[in-house]
Design a protein around this motif. Structure first.
Motif, PDB file in Angstrom:
ATOM      1  N   GLU A  56     -39.697-135.611  20.833  1.00 32.11           N
ATOM      2  CA  GLU A  56     -39.109-134.894  21.970  1.00 32.11           C
ATOM      3  C   GLU A  56     -39.196-133.407  21.660  1.00 32.11           C
ATOM      4  N   THR A  57     -39.947-132.666  22.470  1.00 32.08           N
ATOM      5  CA  THR A  57     -40.280-131.277  22.130  1.00 32.08           C
ATOM      6  C   THR A  57     -39.077-130.346  22.122  1.00 32.08           C
ATOM      7  N   SER A  58     -38.054-130.646  22.920  1.00 35.88           N
ATOM      8  CA  SER A  58     -36.893-129.738  22.988  1.00 35.88           C
ATOM      9  C   SER A  58     -36.102-129.736  21.682  1.00 35.88           C
ATOM     10  N   THR A  59     -36.084-130.862  20.989  1.00 31.73           N
ATOM     11  CA  THR A  59     -35.337-130.973  19.729  1.00 31.73           C
ATOM     12  C   THR A  59     -36.247-131.123  18.516  1.00 31.73           C
ATOM     13  N   ASN A  60     -37.536-131.410  18.765  1.00 35.10           N
ATOM     14  CA  ASN A  60     -38.519-131.659  17.705  1.00 35.10           C
ATOM     15  C   ASN A  60     -38.144-132.876  16.868  1.00 35.10           C
ATOM     16  N   GLU A  62     -32.802-133.270  33.384  1.00 35.47           N
ATOM     17  CA  GLU A  62     -33.684-132.192  32.956  1.00 35.47           C
ATOM     18  C   GLU A  62     -35.138-132.665  32.931  1.00 35.47           C
ATOM     19  N   LEU A  68     -37.688-133.184  30.844  1.00 39.67           N
ATOM     20  CA  LEU A  68     -37.959-133.320  29.417  1.00 39.67           C
ATOM     21  C   LEU A  68     -39.461-133.466  29.166  1.00 39.67           C
ATOM     22  N   SER A  69     -39.880-133.094  27.979  1.00 43.09           N
ATOM     23  CA  SER A  69     -41.294-133.253  27.590  1.00 43.09           C
ATOM     24  C   SER A  69     -41.362-133.883  26.209  1.00 43.09           C
ATOM     25  N   TYR A  70     -42.462-134.589  25.983  1.00 43.60           N
ATOM     26  CA  TYR A  70     -42.662-135.319  24.731  1.00 43.60           C
ATOM     27  C   TYR A  70     -44.100-135.088  24.279  1.00 43.60           C
TER      28      TYR A  70
END
Length: 202
Positions: free
Chosen positions: A101-105, A186, A188-190
């Motif tokens: 998950e790119t927002s949290t890495n 939101e 979200l991006s992955y």
């Protein structure tokens, strides 16, 4: 014996001697057809090339619209080259690395579904001089994961030699949104990485 007879005898001896010399020279300097063929066969050799696959994308980025249960991405383009010259055929496999998950890495721990690779809109084009192009193992979508490589493309014996470009559609790769994020509004991006591998042999 008169003078003219002596002259004729001398001429015949000279002609015979010259003919003998010419024959000897030809025998020494001109190799036979058999020896030429043998020499050519000795000097000619053929070295086979390699077989490999290259992807145009190092990472695959998924975009999820709010409220959707799926995120989609493009799988990228592949270049497949079989320069071995053996005609043994080959098989292309793919698996994914863990999804981030790119927002949290952070790696997604509750991701239970596989990635869907759509091939209905994919194209396979061979360069000039290439053999019969390979075929998908089956039509439609492939469910891939980060555990076991999945066979997706196959070239039988006598097929797949040369260079090929595989192009996937824009939304060729889909993933189901993890359970913890389904109700998240939101966008979200992955991201993940597809690991492509090509194995020689039928």
């Amino acid at each position: 014996m008169n003078r003219y007879s002596s002259t004729n005898i001398i001429r015949k001896i000279l002609i015979l001697t010259l003919s003998t010399i010419v024959i000897i020279c030809l025998a020494i300097n001109v190799p036979s057809a058999k020896s030429i063929t043998k020499e050519m066969r000795t000097n000619v050799s053929v070295t086979g090339g390699t077989i490999h696959v290259h992807s145009s994308m190092d990472r695959v980025l998924f975009e999820r619209n709010s409220g959707s249960d799926y995120a989609s991405a493009k799988a990228g383009d592949l270049t497949i080259v079989d320069a071995t010259g053996t005609g043994n055929g080959w098989t292309l496999t793919v698996k994914s690395k863990p999804i981030i998950e790119t927002s949290t890495n952070d790696e997604i721990k509750d991701f239970h579904g596989g990635l869907l690779l759509e091939t209905n809109n994919a194209t396979i084009r061979g360069k000039t001089g290439s053999a019969t192009k390979p075929n998908w193992k089956h039509g439609g979508a492939f469910s891939i994961n980060n555990k076991m490589p999945l066979k997706v493309l196959h070239a039988k014996e006598g097929e797949g030699m040369g260079s090929y470009k595989v192009r996937f559609g824009n939304d060729s790769l889909k993933m189901q949104i993890p359970e913890h994020a389904i109700h998240n509004e939101e966008n979200l991006s992955y991201q993940t990485t597809l690991v492509w591998n090509i194995i020689s042999g039928p």
